[in-house]
Scaffold this active site. Structure first.
Site, PDB file in Angstrom:
ATOM      1  N   ARG A   1     -63.655  43.890 -46.927  1.00 19.61           N
ATOM      2  CA  ARG A   1     -62.980  43.395 -45.726  1.00 19.61           C
ATOM      3  C   ARG A   1     -61.666  42.752 -46.171  1.00 19.61           C
ATOM      4  O   ARG A   1     -61.677  41.731 -46.859  1.00 19.61           O
ATOM      5  CB  ARG A   1     -63.873  42.374 -45.016  1.00 19.61           C
ATOM      6  CG  ARG A   1     -63.284  41.813 -43.733  1.00 19.61           C
ATOM      7  CD  ARG A   1     -64.196  40.740 -43.153  1.00 19.61           C
ATOM      8  NE  ARG A   1     -63.677  40.194 -41.919  1.00 19.61           N
ATOM      9  CZ  ARG A   1     -62.775  39.225 -41.857  1.00 19.61           C
ATOM     10  NH1 ARG A   1     -62.290  38.691 -42.963  1.00 19.61           N
ATOM     11  NH2 ARG A   1     -62.357  38.786 -40.692  1.00 19.61           N
TER      12      ARG A   1
ATOM     13  N   LYS B   1     -58.651  34.437 -49.371  1.00 20.11           N
ATOM     14  CA  LYS B   1     -59.449  33.233 -49.157  1.00 20.11           C
ATOM     15  C   LYS B   1     -58.977  32.068 -50.015  1.00 20.11           C
ATOM     16  O   LYS B   1     -58.318  32.246 -51.044  1.00 20.11           O
ATOM     17  CB  LYS B   1     -60.933  33.538 -49.344  1.00 20.11           C
ATOM     18  CG  LYS B   1     -61.439  34.296 -48.097  1.00 20.11           C
ATOM     19  CD  LYS B   1     -62.910  34.353 -47.929  1.00 20.11           C
ATOM     20  CE  LYS B   1     -63.188  35.038 -46.584  1.00 20.11           C
ATOM     21  NZ  LYS B   1     -64.587  35.418 -46.442  1.00 20.11           N
TER      22      LYS B   1
HETATM   23  C1  7PM Z   1     -62.442  30.937 -44.414  1.00 17.33           C
HETATM   24  C2  7PM Z   1     -63.591  31.638 -44.294  1.00 17.33           C
HETATM   25  C3  7PM Z   1     -61.268  31.440 -43.976  1.00 17.33           C
HETATM   26  C4  7PM Z   1     -63.527  32.873 -43.725  1.00 17.33           C
HETATM   27  C5  7PM Z   1     -61.204  32.678 -43.406  1.00 17.33           C
HETATM   28  C6  7PM Z   1     -62.362  33.403 -43.270  1.00 17.33           C
HETATM   29  C7  7PM Z   1     -65.722  37.246 -43.456  1.00 17.33           C
HETATM   30  C8  7PM Z   1     -66.035  37.731 -42.190  1.00 17.33           C
HETATM   31  C9  7PM Z   1     -64.448  36.283 -42.062  1.00 17.33           C
HETATM   32  C10 7PM Z   1     -66.476  37.707 -44.588  1.00 17.33           C
HETATM   33  C11 7PM Z   1     -67.711  39.056 -43.038  1.00 17.33           C
HETATM   34  C12 7PM Z   1     -61.073  35.497 -42.862  1.00 17.33           C
HETATM   35  C13 7PM Z   1     -62.304  34.735 -42.705  1.00 17.33           C
HETATM   36  N1  7PM Z   1     -64.717  36.358 -43.365  1.00 17.33           N
HETATM   37  N2  7PM Z   1     -67.013  38.622 -41.971  1.00 17.33           N
HETATM   38  N3  7PM Z   1     -65.221  37.100 -41.319  1.00 17.33           N
HETATM   39  N4  7PM Z   1     -67.453  38.616 -44.308  1.00 17.33           N
HETATM   40  N5  7PM Z   1     -68.706  39.947 -42.860  1.00 17.33           N
HETATM   41  O1  7PM Z   1     -60.597  35.564 -44.005  1.00 17.33           O
HETATM   42  O2  7PM Z   1     -66.290  37.308 -45.736  1.00 17.33           O
HETATM   43  O3  7PM Z   1     -60.551  36.048 -41.897  1.00 17.33           O
HETATM   44  S1  7PM Z   1     -63.287  35.201 -41.357  1.00 17.33           S
END
Ligand code: 7PM
Length: 282
Positions: free
Chosen positions: A257, A223
């Protein structure tokens, strides 16, 4: 605390932390127009993540990245359902459906998904009912705002208290609708309408989330907070991601995750090896 989740035909034992591998799928890699090589690459990625020790594969069709465009329910169905069908037919694993859309929950469950991962915590119309009807466990995540604008000006009086209160409200809404409390996981939603300071406060206080008695999922992998704190581009965030993952399990997270399953599993296994020697056990 004993956490055993019934994920359709499979059982997920969270007495020890597990890794959820993120599947990268290009929008059309599984559609009829998608190239065979793209689909093949996605399935090979699943195979590798499972060999590396992932207990769950997270499949999403709607990009939730900051500034991402809105995807229609039909587009999401077209993207996600063939992926779930293929993974379900070929691999013995728990498939997590990263969706907020009731129709996708219903079709995904029928296609073999074992878990619903909703970044909107079943906030869309009909989502609580769909989740209850399909009978799968649900991860409720906190987000401030919407993906398109959530990172423009995140603001909280007390981030930990507010995120906790939101999750308690969503847990209650689910239980009131007839979903078993034992079928729920919670997630503070790192990066979803949060500054680096908000994310760090949530991670530091993650034990307060575990104290709700539900398994905590932490999504920190690659992230942008890691990018900013360490000044690293996305392709150079592996060490930072594993470091934060370890801090999360140390504070009670049960599902990580991640994109890098093998490296995260090494950290989880070392943490696990140390547990018999800890004064305070999980
Ligand atoms: C910014 C925000 C960039 C999130 C990328 C992402 C989560 C998720 C994602 C999380 C759960 C990514 C994400 N992040 N589901 N889906 N928790 N439950 O890194 O933190 O792919 S998308």
């Amino acid at each position: 605390m004993i956490h055993i989740l019934q994920c359709a035909a499979r059982t997920l034992d969270l007495s020890a932390p597990v890794v959820m591998g993120v599947l990268n799928v290009t929008p059309d890699s599984f559609s009829d127009g998608g190239r065979f090589t793209e689909r093949d690459a996605a399935l090979r990625q699943v195979q590798k993540m499972l060999a590396d020790g992932a207990a769950i594969i997270d499949v999403g069709g709607e990009s939730t990245r900051p500034g991402a465009a809105v995807v229609s329910a039909q587009q999401e169905l077209d993207r996600v359902i063939p992926v779930v069908e293929q993974i379900s037919a070929r691999f013995d694993t728990i498939i997590s459906l990263d969706t907020s859309t009731p129709e996708v929950m219903r079709a995904g469950a029928a296609a073999g998904a074992g878990l619903i991962n909703d970044v909107r915590a079943l906030g869309r119309d009909g989502a609580v009912q769909a989740a209850k009807d399909v009978g799968l466990p649900v991860c409720l995540m906190h987000m401030q705002g919407r993906p398109s604008t959530m990172q423009s000006a995140p603001s909280y009086q007390h981030v930990v208290d507010e995120v906790l209160a939101f999750l308690v409200e969503r847990i209650d809404a689910c239980v009131d609708a007839g979903i078993a409390r034992e079928a729920l996981l919670i997630d503070p939603g790192f990066g979803f309408g949060k500054t680096d300071q908000h994310n760090l406060a949530l991670l530091a206080q993650l034990e307060n989330f575990a104290a709700l008695g539900l398994p905590v999922l932490a999504g920190l992998s690659r992230k942008s907070m890691i990018g900013r704190l360490l000044d690293r581009p996305v392709e150079d965030r592996l060490i930072g991601s594993v470091a934060l993952a370890l801090m999360a399990i140390e504070r009670g997270a049960k599902v990580l995750r991640v994109h890098d399953v093998k490296e995260t599993m090494d950290a989880v296994r070392l943490w696990q090896a140390m547990q018999p020697f800890m004064e305070r056990k999980e």
